[in-house]
Scaffold this active site. Structure first.
Site, PDB file in Angstrom:
ATOM      1  N   HIS A 464      26.241   4.794  28.121  1.00  0.00           N
ATOM      2  CA  HIS A 464      26.801   3.487  28.471  1.00  0.00           C
ATOM      3  C   HIS A 464      26.028   2.351  27.803  1.00  0.00           C
ATOM      4  O   HIS A 464      26.623   1.489  27.133  1.00  0.00           O
ATOM      5  CB  HIS A 464      26.763   3.320  29.997  1.00  0.00           C
ATOM      6  CG  HIS A 464      27.217   1.985  30.473  1.00  0.00           C
ATOM      7  ND1 HIS A 464      28.488   1.750  30.939  1.00  0.00           N
ATOM      8  CD2 HIS A 464      26.574   0.774  30.541  1.00  0.00           C
ATOM      9  CE1 HIS A 464      28.615   0.473  31.275  1.00  0.00           C
ATOM     10  NE2 HIS A 464      27.461  -0.146  31.043  1.00  0.00           N
ATOM     11  N   GLU A 465      24.719   2.357  27.986  1.00  0.00           N
ATOM     12  CA  GLU A 465      23.930   1.264  27.413  1.00  0.00           C
ATOM     13  C   GLU A 465      23.973   1.266  25.894  1.00  0.00           C
ATOM     14  O   GLU A 465      23.924   0.209  25.260  1.00  0.00           O
ATOM     15  CB  GLU A 465      22.484   1.332  27.914  1.00  0.00           C
ATOM     16  CG  GLU A 465      22.331   1.094  29.404  1.00  0.00           C
ATOM     17  CD  GLU A 465      22.914  -0.238  29.869  1.00  0.00           C
ATOM     18  OE1 GLU A 465      22.908  -1.203  29.083  1.00  0.00           O
ATOM     19  OE2 GLU A 465      23.380  -0.304  31.018  1.00  0.00           O
ATOM     20  N   HIS A 468      26.764  -0.819  24.618  1.00  0.00           N
ATOM     21  CA  HIS A 468      26.388  -2.229  24.454  1.00  0.00           C
ATOM     22  C   HIS A 468      25.624  -2.423  23.141  1.00  0.00           C
ATOM     23  O   HIS A 468      25.826  -3.412  22.426  1.00  0.00           O
ATOM     24  CB  HIS A 468      25.492  -2.679  25.608  1.00  0.00           C
ATOM     25  CG  HIS A 468      26.182  -2.874  26.913  1.00  0.00           C
ATOM     26  ND1 HIS A 468      27.283  -3.678  27.073  1.00  0.00           N
ATOM     27  CD2 HIS A 468      25.901  -2.371  28.157  1.00  0.00           C
ATOM     28  CE1 HIS A 468      27.656  -3.676  28.345  1.00  0.00           C
ATOM     29  NE2 HIS A 468      26.839  -2.887  29.025  1.00  0.00           N
ATOM     30  N   HIS A 471      27.909  -2.557  20.279  1.00  0.00           N
ATOM     31  CA  HIS A 471      28.622  -3.839  20.273  1.00  0.00           C
ATOM     32  C   HIS A 471      27.785  -4.894  19.539  1.00  0.00           C
ATOM     33  O   HIS A 471      28.321  -5.721  18.785  1.00  0.00           O
ATOM     34  CB  HIS A 471      28.894  -4.257  21.718  1.00  0.00           C
ATOM     35  CG  HIS A 471      30.014  -5.222  21.892  1.00  0.00           C
ATOM     36  ND1 HIS A 471      30.446  -5.653  23.126  1.00  0.00           N
ATOM     37  CD2 HIS A 471      30.802  -5.877  20.998  1.00  0.00           C
ATOM     38  CE1 HIS A 471      31.440  -6.500  22.995  1.00  0.00           C
ATOM     39  NE2 HIS A 471      31.674  -6.668  21.706  1.00  0.00           N
TER      40      HIS A 471
END
Length: 674
Positions: A464-465, A468, A471
């Site tokens: 999940h991290e 980021h 991104h």
């Protein structure tokens, strides 16, 4: 004092901050000079007697504040990942100063007049789409910051912002202190029965580090639930552990929460909104309080029904131990029992297959290469902010350098709980800067010489991290305002949630899920059973999340002037009114340690996770069914969405990928709510 390393751009590759030279005493002078420099740069803009142009106003504003950006990026991470008493003092001083600095810019009448003149003439300026969006977003930001208020109202707004900034810092520091103080100290290994030998050894090592030689310490995670609750066989120890978690910060942070909610309501009214939630959501993709309330209301009843069905199964399992009623400290333990009996899944059996280094390189990095073609090379000669942190250089498929990724994966007493991503250097075509991004996790350290083994949720968090991080790494915008994850709160979690899908993609899972000692792959049937067992826990997970979300919503839909006497009483009433009060399922965060909404920018926006999951579930379905190769799909997702940041409407980016507006069906199916 040595020469302050923040006073000039870093000479290191990608402008990586010169961490080896940075000292605690450098931060405050750098902040003070950075704010002064930016105000001087803005004074030059407003003193320009020529007519405002896009270049002499908007571009000049984008270029301003470079020193402040440098120090703030480093300090925000340092104060969260490796704080000290000195850094806490600096943070307490700087938070209200930054709020005042923001107001000094956004309440500058001369600067706003130039921006407003350009905005009113925007159709005739001939701007390209990204430049036009910059003008529109800057104008909106100034209006939302009070640029149109009268002098008396602006003075009060400055007071509100300064006090809220100070209170948010105090709230965060109180949580950190309360979490450390509430760690459960145990006298014997027998009290830890049910944990693996490695976990017990880790608790002993944690005790040694914290000054409790010969004892065992379970440090708390930031959430209400604690992972050890699923394994501890001693019911009294489970009860003590959960009580320690749920009781954090009641005396210190209850009054702060009440005060902050009241101040936010007053500020919203000053700016023309009926509530803080209305103010926040007006600038998110959701758009209105009604849109958010409608989504949450549709989820509550089926989620609670799902949780009650799960509770009935748990009660049958608990009856064998003479327990007649499932309590909150029993839920995770008997959920694990049900998983083992109904799905033949034991979480402890999975851990040996998830060794951190392998998950990182052969899972997370492998998936990024599979979808986007990027590769990662560790750069041990580059110094990060802490000795635990590691630096990797990221390359495009053709070998072109892209940026740096820093991974800081381990828990420590000086690090706040949870997991997060930061940008040390944000990508910008205007400044020529390339991205340096960082992930922080809180994986417990094992005993010396033992491998770092992860549980299922920790693996998910790592993926999940890293979503980021991608991104930020893939950002390809001109203006710093739009870079990377600088998107609405109810959109920013979407790309990171999408990245979780690679965790269980067969080609990725087979590459990283191998026994740390034997190298044997994780049995396929165990994966299938674990996936099925995930569905069983959706009732609990959805209710605990919705309870926290609706708690946030309750605090921030309180109108101006409504008195709240007691935070715990308010919390209980809010959950009951929302129909989400399930005694055995505490909110994922209770008010007094809900850092997301009282100190981390998610006030009235914790709904963002479920709102983003609508987009995420729809996009995962698109990846699986669009008929394209993985690499082709990844490139489209990167080019049309990840690279765009906030340089265009995020939902337009979504439509450019999926080909239509988002639909809720995939989310409801995933959550077991249909």
């Amino acid at each position: 004092m040595t020469v302050n390393p923040f006073f000039q751009a870093s000479p290191l590759v990608y402008e990586l901050p010169p961490f080896a030279e940075i000292r605690e005493e450098h931060y405050l002078p750098a902040y003070e000079r950075g704010m002064a420099e930016q105000l001087a740069e803005i004074a030059v803009i407003t003193a320009d007697r020529s007519l405002p142009t896009f270049e002499n106003t908007l571009v000049a504003l984008e270029r301003s504040g470079e020193l402040l950006r440098r120090v703030d990026a480093v300090f925000r991470n340092q104060s969260s990942s490796d704080t000290t008493d000195v850094l806490d003092e600096v943070e307490a001083k700087v938070s209200p100063l930054l709020a005042a600095h923001h107001d000094a810019i956004h309440l500058d009448l001369a600067l706003f007049a130039r921006i407003e003149a350009l905005y009113e003439d925007r159709a005739g300026l001939g701007l390209d789409p990204e430049s036009l969006r910059l003008l529109e977003r800057r104008y909106t930001a100034f209006v939302r910051s009070g640029a149109r208020l009268g002098a008396a109202e602006q003075a009060r707004l400055r007071e509100l912002n300064a006090e809220l900034a100070a209170l948010g810092t105090t709230f965060q520091q109180n949580v950190n202190a309360a979490t450390r103080a509430a760690a459960l100290v145990l006298d014997s290994a027998e009290e830890l029965a049910g944990l693996s030998g490695g976990a017990i050894a880790g608790a002993a090592e944690n005790a040694r580090v914290l000054g409790h030689d010969g004892r065992y310490v379970l440090s708390l995670k930031n959430t209400s639930g604690q992972p050890e609750l699923a394994q501890l066989t001693d019911r009294a120890v489970r009860e003590r552990l959960l009580a320690a978690s749920l009781g954090r910060g009641v005396e210190a942070n209850g009054p702060l929460a009440i005060r902050m909610a009241g101040l936010r309501a007053e500020r919203a009214a000053l700016l023309g909104y009926p509530s803080h939630a209305a103010y926040v959501v007006a600038d998110e993709t959701a758009g209105t309080v009604e849109a958010v309330s409608s989504l949450l209301a549709r989820l509550v009843e089926p989620a609670v029904a799902n949780a009650r069905r799960e509770a009935a199964e748990l009660a049958r399992a608990a009856a064998a131990d003479g327990i007649t009623e499932i309590a909150a400290h029993d839920w995770a333990y008997y959920s694990e029992k049900v998983r083992q009996s109904s799905y033949q899944v034991d979480a402890a059996v999975l851990r040996p297959y998830f060794e951190l280094e392998r998950v990182l390189r052969d899972g997370v990095f492998f998936a990024a290469n599979l979808a986007y073609g990027v590769t990662f090379t560790e750069r041990p000669e580059l110094t990060a902010h802490h000795r635990d942190a590691r630096v990797f250089e990221v390359f495009e498929e053709d070998g072109t350098p892209l940026g740096l990724f820093i991974g800081d994966f381990h828990a420590r007493a000086s690090k706040r709980g949870g997991a997060w991503m930061d940008a040390m250097v944000a990508q910008s075509g205007l400044t020529g800067q390339r991205p340096v991004v960082l992930n922080n996790l809180n994986i417990p350290r094992p005993a010396p010489g033992e491998p770092v083994l992860m549980d299922w949720d920790e693996v998910r968090t790592l993926f999940h991290e890293f979503g980021h991080a991608l991104h930020g790494l893939f950002s390809d915008v001109r203006y710093p305002l739009f870079s990377g994850t600088s998107v609405p709160r109810d959109f920013v979690e979407f790309p990171s949630q999408v990245n979780e899908m690679w965790m269980v993609r067969p080609e990725v899972l087979a590459n990283y899920a191998r026994h740390h000692a034997t190298g044997e792959p994780l049995p396929a049937e165990l994966v299938e059973r674990m996936t099925a067992a995930e569905g069983f826990g959706q009732g609990f997970r959805t209710v605990e999340y919705l309870a926290a979300t609706l708690l946030d919503w309750a605090w921030h839909t309180v109108p101006r002037g409504e008195e709240v006497a007691d935070a715990e009483e308010f919390e209980a009433r809010a959950l009951a009114a929302a129909g989400i009060a399930v005694d055995a399922v505490p909110p994922r965060y209770r008010t007094t340690y809900f850092q997301h909404i009282f100190s981390s920018g998610y006030s009235a926006a914790y709904y963002a996770y479920i709102w983003s999951e609508v987009l995420d579930a729809d996009t995962v379905q698109w990846f699986e069914t669009n008929g394209r190769a993985v690499r082709e799909s990844g490139e489209l997702f990167r080019r049309e969405l990840l690279a765009r940041g906030f340089s265009r409407d995020p939902l337009e980016s979504f439509r450019a990928v999926v080909g239509r507006a988002p639909e809720t069906g995939p989310l409801l199916a995933r959550r077991g709510l249909v």
